[in-house]
Design a protein around this motif. Structure first.
Motif, mmCIF file in Angstrom:
data_model
loop_
_atom_site.group_PDB
_atom_site.id
_atom_site.type_symbol
_atom_site.label_atom_id
_atom_site.label_comp_id
_atom_site.label_asym_id
_atom_site.label_seq_id
_atom_site.Cartn_x
_atom_site.Cartn_y
_atom_site.Cartn_z
ATOM 1 N N LEU A 126 18.637 86.070 71.927
ATOM 2 C CA LEU A 126 20.010 85.659 71.703
ATOM 3 C C LEU A 126 20.108 84.850 70.421
ATOM 4 C CD1 LEU A 126 20.489 84.273 75.315
ATOM 5 C CD2 LEU A 126 20.960 86.596 74.542
ATOM 6 N N GLY A 127 21.072 85.208 69.584
ATOM 7 C CA GLY A 127 21.258 84.461 68.344
ATOM 8 C C GLY A 127 22.718 84.339 67.972
ATOM 9 N N GLY A 128 23.045 83.278 67.281
ATOM 10 C CA GLY A 128 24.412 83.081 66.831
ATOM 11 C C GLY A 128 24.873 84.184 65.896
ATOM 12 N N VAL A 129 23.961 84.732 65.100
ATOM 13 C CA VAL A 129 24.282 85.824 64.182
ATOM 14 C C VAL A 129 23.615 87.118 64.633
ATOM 15 C CG1 VAL A 129 24.205 86.615 61.786
ATOM 16 C CG2 VAL A 129 24.567 84.185 62.275
ATOM 17 N N VAL A 130 22.298 87.093 64.883
ATOM 18 C CA VAL A 130 21.537 88.283 65.271
ATOM 19 C C VAL A 130 20.634 87.939 66.455
ATOM 20 C CG1 VAL A 130 19.807 89.971 64.531
ATOM 21 C CG2 VAL A 130 21.548 89.193 62.924
ATOM 22 N N GLY A 131 20.635 88.795 67.483
ATOM 23 C CA GLY A 131 19.766 88.580 68.631
ATOM 24 C C GLY A 131 18.310 88.863 68.309
ATOM 25 N N TYR A 132 18.027 90.054 67.761
ATOM 26 C CA TYR A 132 16.663 90.475 67.432
ATOM 27 C C TYR A 132 16.710 91.291 66.155
ATOM 28 C CZ TYR A 132 12.410 93.324 67.557
ATOM 29 O OH TYR A 132 11.235 93.956 67.229
ATOM 30 N N THR A 133 15.810 91.010 65.221
ATOM 31 C CA THR A 133 15.714 91.819 64.017
ATOM 32 C C THR A 133 14.263 92.194 63.745
ATOM 33 O OG1 THR A 133 16.204 91.994 61.654
ATOM 34 C CG2 THR A 133 15.699 89.786 62.486
ATOM 35 N N TYR A 134 14.063 93.451 63.407
ATOM 36 C CA TYR A 134 12.727 93.952 63.107
ATOM 37 C C TYR A 134 12.341 93.627 61.672
ATOM 38 C CZ TYR A 134 8.699 97.037 63.442
ATOM 39 O OH TYR A 134 7.427 97.528 63.469
ATOM 40 N N TYR A 135 13.339 93.550 60.782
ATOM 41 C CA TYR A 135 13.091 93.236 59.376
ATOM 42 C C TYR A 135 13.750 91.913 59.021
ATOM 43 C CZ TYR A 135 11.286 97.934 59.102
ATOM 44 O OH TYR A 135 10.553 99.059 59.307
ATOM 45 N N SER A 136 13.914 91.637 57.753
ATOM 46 C CA SER A 136 14.390 90.327 57.337
ATOM 47 C C SER A 136 15.895 90.145 57.514
ATOM 48 C CB SER A 136 14.016 90.064 55.874
ATOM 49 O OG SER A 136 14.732 90.916 55.018
ATOM 50 N N LEU A 137 16.258 88.897 57.657
ATOM 51 C CA LEU A 137 17.645 88.468 57.751
ATOM 52 C C LEU A 137 17.829 87.439 56.650
ATOM 53 C CD1 LEU A 137 20.385 88.207 59.158
ATOM 54 C CD2 LEU A 137 19.328 86.580 60.729
ATOM 55 N N ASP A 138 18.569 87.780 55.599
ATOM 56 C CA ASP A 138 18.730 86.905 54.446
ATOM 57 C C ASP A 138 20.191 86.480 54.323
ATOM 58 O OD1 ASP A 138 18.313 85.500 52.127
ATOM 59 O OD2 ASP A 138 18.224 87.260 50.843
ATOM 60 N N THR A 139 20.405 85.218 54.089
ATOM 61 C CA THR A 139 21.723 84.628 53.906
ATOM 62 C C THR A 139 22.613 84.904 55.113
ATOM 63 O OG1 THR A 139 21.448 85.058 51.545
ATOM 64 C CG2 THR A 139 23.587 84.252 52.265
ATOM 65 N N ALA A 140 22.267 84.274 56.206
ATOM 66 C CA ALA A 140 23.050 84.384 57.433
ATOM 67 C C ALA A 140 23.475 82.984 57.857
ATOM 68 C CB ALA A 140 22.239 85.047 58.530
ATOM 69 N N THR A 141 24.704 82.874 58.348
ATOM 70 C CA THR A 141 25.230 81.568 58.750
ATOM 71 C C THR A 141 25.961 81.670 60.073
ATOM 72 O OG1 THR A 141 25.519 80.947 56.432
ATOM 73 C CG2 THR A 141 26.720 79.648 58.058
ATOM 74 N N ASN A 142 25.684 80.721 60.956
ATOM 75 C CA ASN A 142 26.442 80.588 62.191
ATOM 76 C C ASN A 142 27.302 79.339 62.079
ATOM 77 O OD1 ASN A 142 27.247 81.056 64.945
ATOM 78 N ND2 ASN A 142 26.043 79.234 65.403
ATOM 79 N N ASN A 143 28.622 79.503 62.184
ATOM 80 C CA ASN A 143 29.564 78.393 62.105
ATOM 81 C C ASN A 143 30.246 78.140 63.441
ATOM 82 O OD1 ASN A 143 29.248 77.937 59.286
ATOM 83 N ND2 ASN A 143 30.496 79.744 58.899
ATOM 84 N N ALA A 144 29.650 78.550 64.526
ATOM 85 C CA ALA A 144 30.321 78.462 65.825
ATOM 86 C C ALA A 144 29.398 77.896 66.891
ATOM 87 C CB ALA A 144 30.823 79.839 66.245
ATOM 88 N N LYS A 145 30.003 77.407 67.948
ATOM 89 C CA LYS A 145 29.284 76.868 69.097
ATOM 90 C C LYS A 145 28.617 77.997 69.871
ATOM 91 C CE LYS A 145 30.186 74.311 73.335
ATOM 92 N NZ LYS A 145 31.215 73.790 74.220
ATOM 93 N N LEU A 146 27.407 77.740 70.353
ATOM 94 C CA LEU A 146 26.661 78.709 71.157
ATOM 95 C C LEU A 146 26.337 78.083 72.499
ATOM 96 C CD1 LEU A 146 24.086 79.816 68.449
ATOM 97 C CD2 LEU A 146 26.300 80.858 68.954
ATOM 98 N N ASP A 147 26.632 78.790 73.583
ATOM 99 C CA ASP A 147 26.302 78.344 74.932
ATOM 100 C C ASP A 147 25.505 79.439 75.615
ATOM 101 O OD1 ASP A 147 27.600 75.811 75.030
ATOM 102 O OD2 ASP A 147 29.520 76.849 75.208
#
Length: 176
Positions: free
Chosen positions: A91-112
């Motif tokens: 579980l992720g604010g932007v991406v749950g699971y990634t096999y490759y890279s995640l560049d320049t990602a931002t979460n601006n929200a509450k996560l529960d």
């Protein structure tokens, strides 16, 4: 995307739920593709009951749930709420699971995240939750040190783990 998801009963292959894209590719055949400039502004409320087959894996992300392509410039701007009793959860604010890279990602929200993690899995842990991404396998195939990923709000996690379960938690990355 605005709304909620409730998935009843067991799922044979697990579930991928996201504000924009549930799954992009599978395996290593998609490494030459990139998803860029994708943003979510709609709240995501997800209930994932325990699957009948305990080997199933659930992925939830504010923008992308499961990715097997390169990801760049993704932003989640809406609350992500997940309740799960499944065996394996990424579980992720932007991406749950990634096999490759995640560049320049931002979460601006509450996560529960409210979880019950049961049993072990083939990836070495049960649950991985992070403000930006839950789990990135890219640590074995590309460098994470030059990537810009930010989480600007709190991640609230409650729950239990059983049967030798493991929970990996991070403000940016659950497991990298």
């Amino acid at each position: 995307t605005v709304g909620s998801s409730q998935l009843g009963g067991g799922s044979q292959n697990g579930v991928s739920v996201a504000g924009v894209i549930g799954q992009t590719g599978s395996g290593t055949n998609f490494k030459d593709y990139t998803l860029s400039n994708s943003h979510n502004y709609g709240a995501l409320n997800v209930l994932l009951p325990m699957a009948d087959d305990q080997s199933n894996t659930h992925h939830v992300g504010g923008v992308v749930a499961y990715s097997a392509i390169l990801l760049n410039n993704l932003t989640n701007n809406a609350i992500v709420t997940v309740e799960s009793t499944g065996k394996v959860n990424y579980l992720g604010g932007v991406v749950g699971y990634t096999y490759y890279s995640l560049d320049t990602a931002t979460n601006n929200a509450k996560l529960d995240f409210e979880l019950v993690c049961n049993g072990g899995d083939q990836l070495g842990g049960n649950c991985a939750m992070g403000g930006v991404f839950g789990w990135s396998q890219s640590g074995s195939s590309c460098s994470m040190k030059d990537l810009t990923n930010n989480n600007t709000l709190a991640v609230t996690i409650s729950g239990t783990t059983a049967s030798a379960g493991t929970i990996n938690i991070g403000g940016v990355a659950g497991k990298a």
